[in-house]
Design a protein around this motif. Structure first.
Motif, mmCIF file in Angstrom:
data_model
loop_
_atom_site.group_PDB
_atom_site.id
_atom_site.type_symbol
_atom_site.label_atom_id
_atom_site.label_comp_id
_atom_site.label_asym_id
_atom_site.label_seq_id
_atom_site.Cartn_x
_atom_site.Cartn_y
_atom_site.Cartn_z
ATOM 1 N N VAL B 41 0.846 -1.189 0.000
ATOM 2 C CA VAL B 41 0.000 0.000 0.000
ATOM 3 C C VAL B 41 0.889 1.248 0.000
ATOM 4 N N GLY B 42 0.291 2.359 -0.395
ATOM 5 C CA GLY B 42 1.006 3.628 -0.366
ATOM 6 C C GLY B 42 -0.007 4.745 -0.222
ATOM 7 N N VAL B 43 0.399 5.808 0.471
ATOM 8 C CA VAL B 43 -0.458 6.979 0.599
ATOM 9 C C VAL B 43 -0.031 7.986 -0.465
ATOM 10 N N ILE B 44 -0.994 8.541 -1.180
ATOM 11 C CA ILE B 44 -0.673 9.524 -2.209
ATOM 12 C C ILE B 44 0.156 10.649 -1.595
ATOM 13 N N ASP B 45 1.310 10.905 -2.176
ATOM 14 C CA ASP B 45 2.280 11.875 -1.662
ATOM 15 C C ASP B 45 2.693 11.576 -0.227
ATOM 16 N N GLY B 46 2.646 10.304 0.138
ATOM 17 C CA GLY B 46 3.031 9.875 1.487
ATOM 18 C C GLY B 46 3.889 8.616 1.425
ATOM 19 N N LEU B 48 5.158 4.520 1.823
ATOM 20 C CA LEU B 48 4.782 3.179 1.365
ATOM 21 C C LEU B 48 4.612 2.274 2.574
ATOM 22 N N GLY B 49 3.913 1.181 2.390
ATOM 23 C CA GLY B 49 3.741 0.262 3.509
ATOM 24 C C GLY B 49 3.097 -1.038 3.076
ATOM 25 N N ARG B 50 2.577 -1.763 4.071
ATOM 26 C CA ARG B 50 1.914 -3.048 3.798
ATOM 27 C C ARG B 50 0.533 -3.043 4.426
ATOM 28 N N GLY B 51 -0.391 -3.653 3.732
ATOM 29 C CA GLY B 51 -1.738 -3.781 4.278
ATOM 30 C C GLY B 51 -2.078 -5.246 4.455
ATOM 31 N N ARG B 64 -5.688 -3.565 7.534
ATOM 32 C CA ARG B 64 -4.899 -2.838 8.517
ATOM 33 C C ARG B 64 -3.568 -2.490 7.852
ATOM 34 N N CYS B 65 -3.271 -1.174 7.792
ATOM 35 C CA CYS B 65 -2.090 -0.713 7.055
ATOM 36 C C CYS B 65 -1.004 -0.240 8.000
ATOM 37 N N GLU B 66 0.223 -0.620 7.685
ATOM 38 C CA GLU B 66 1.388 -0.118 8.424
ATOM 39 C C GLU B 66 2.357 0.484 7.424
ATOM 40 N N PHE B 67 2.856 1.660 7.770
ATOM 41 C CA PHE B 67 3.718 2.379 6.838
ATOM 42 C C PHE B 67 5.137 2.415 7.366
ATOM 43 N N GLU B 68 6.065 2.244 6.422
ATOM 44 C CA GLU B 68 7.477 2.152 6.783
ATOM 45 C C GLU B 68 8.178 3.437 6.370
ATOM 46 N N GLY B 69 8.896 3.990 7.288
ATOM 47 C CA GLY B 69 9.819 5.072 6.951
ATOM 48 C C GLY B 69 9.136 6.310 6.423
ATOM 49 N N GLU B 70 9.910 7.095 5.719
ATOM 50 C CA GLU B 70 9.458 8.419 5.322
ATOM 51 C C GLU B 70 8.824 8.412 3.944
#
Lengths: 253, 253
Positions: B41-46, B48-51, B64-70
């Motif tokens: 998963v990724g947030v637009i202009d944000g 990346l992560g895993r769902g 359930r999403c978790e985002f890694e790093g910047e």
């Protein structure tokens, strides 16, 4: 369409060619030719030249064609392509022909849907038609040789070396540690590029290709559509063999 | 789709995301997820992560999403693109976003059909949608900045230098004497690529761009479709700046 492609049997000794099919329509409706207009022409697997429109009406278009020089040489690069879905396959064949590949081998790989290997999609006449579209686009006349193999392992083990010349061999593999910039392409020499399906080759396939001398290279971690990856990686390999210091520019530029 | 793109407002602090639109359909019908499945998963202009799929039924999909790093940095390359016909424009925007361009300037040029500059084709929401498709393909989250200029000369004379940073500037021009291999791209540095319409820029346009520091380069005499030319020339410029001896690999590879 940047080149009007003619079949050899359509061009009589005098060079006067009458057309009444989609090419005539394209000349009239898109290029809006009139008597006296000049268009680039080429004979399939033959020379390039110029055609001058003599007559042009609802029945068709007649041109006088003159051909310059010799038939361009056949392309010397080879593309090994995992069969993508039909629409993408059509685009890839068109693009590979436009890029000047001399030989295109369509191959089943693990991530290829079995449905894409149906006889309708892979009918030789259909594949060839896609290639002709690419030649029209890129102003080329040499049709690539096409081969289709529905089984990966027997092809790689038993047929690859006989069919594909021992050029620099590269397999596109996003997970590879070697960037395309270090692909083993030699100055002015042909190469063979193996390009996987959307989703890539599986590791076993990369290993089998590596055992036959294919160097896995990566153009980066961002997956592209197959046809974009083809254009991008081809451009990079073609650039490497032309770099100043690596030797002369190949003669077919 | 290689990345599930989420709007920032869709991701609450706990990271539990409910989807009921085409993305939910794609997860169910194409990726065939089930509870426990993991997707990128990724947030637009944000970031990346895993769902992880929690629930999945005809009403929709909950993850359930978790985002890694910047948040990845915005792209630093700029594309100046003569507006092609709508279908090709959509493909080019998708591709340019997949290639990581930070800024895309759509420009009218002499050979652009006036009809392609209609407000429907160039509506910001529509252009942005094409860019999002490219991000989903390439697993990126940064949406390129988009600008549209309907007049070539005023843009180049009055706006170009303010809008486009003074990076290496290259204009693709099949008739140029300099091959792409000698494009003035510096190690690890951004570049700006000006790509004309099918049929190319007219000489006057190339001269105007050259007066602003754009070096005309040619990838060879065989015309390609605009989107193929974009992938090919981009690949070549990106390779040049990564070549061993030219300096470090850019950090966004």
């Amino acid at each position: 369409v940047n080149l009007l492609l003619l079949h050899p049997h359509e061009v009589p000794p005098g060079g006067e060619v009458g057309l009444a099919d989609r090419r005539a329509r394209h000349l009239r409706e898109v290029l809006r030719v009139a008597p006296g207009s000049e268009v680039r022409v080429g004979v399939i697997d033959g020379p390039l030249g110029r055609g001058t429109v003599l007559r042009c009406d609802a029945q068709g278009v007649t041109l006088r064609c003159e051909f310059e020089g010799e038939t361009p040489p056949a392309g010397s690069d080879t593309l090994l392509l995992a069969v993508p879905r039909p629409k993408v396959l059509a685009r890839c064949l068109e693009l590979a022909s436009a890029l000047g590949y001399g030989r295109i081998v369509l191959l089943r790989s693990w991530r290829v849907e079995k449905a894409h290997l149906g006889s309708r999609e892979l009918a030789p006449a259909r594949l060839r038609e896609c290639c002709l579209r690419g030649l029209e686009q890129a102003r080329r006349t040499r049709v690539p040789e096409l081969a289709v193999f529905s089984r990966f392992k027997p092809f790689v083990e038993d047929r690859l070396d006989a069919l594909v010349p021992r050029t620099a061999r590269v397999v596109a593999h996003p997970a590879a540690a070697t960037p395309t910039a270090r692909a083993p392409v030699a100055a002015g020499a042909p190469f063979t590029l193996a390009l996987g399906p959307e989703g890539g080759w599986i590791p076993y396939e990369v290993e089998m290709l590596a055992a036959r001398g294919f160097v896995p290279v990566s153009a980066g971690p961002h997956p592209l559509r197959v046809e974009s990856a083809l254009a991008l990686v081809h451009g990079q390999l073609a650039l490497l063999r032309e770099l100043p210091g690596r030797g002369p520019t190949p003669s077919d530029r």
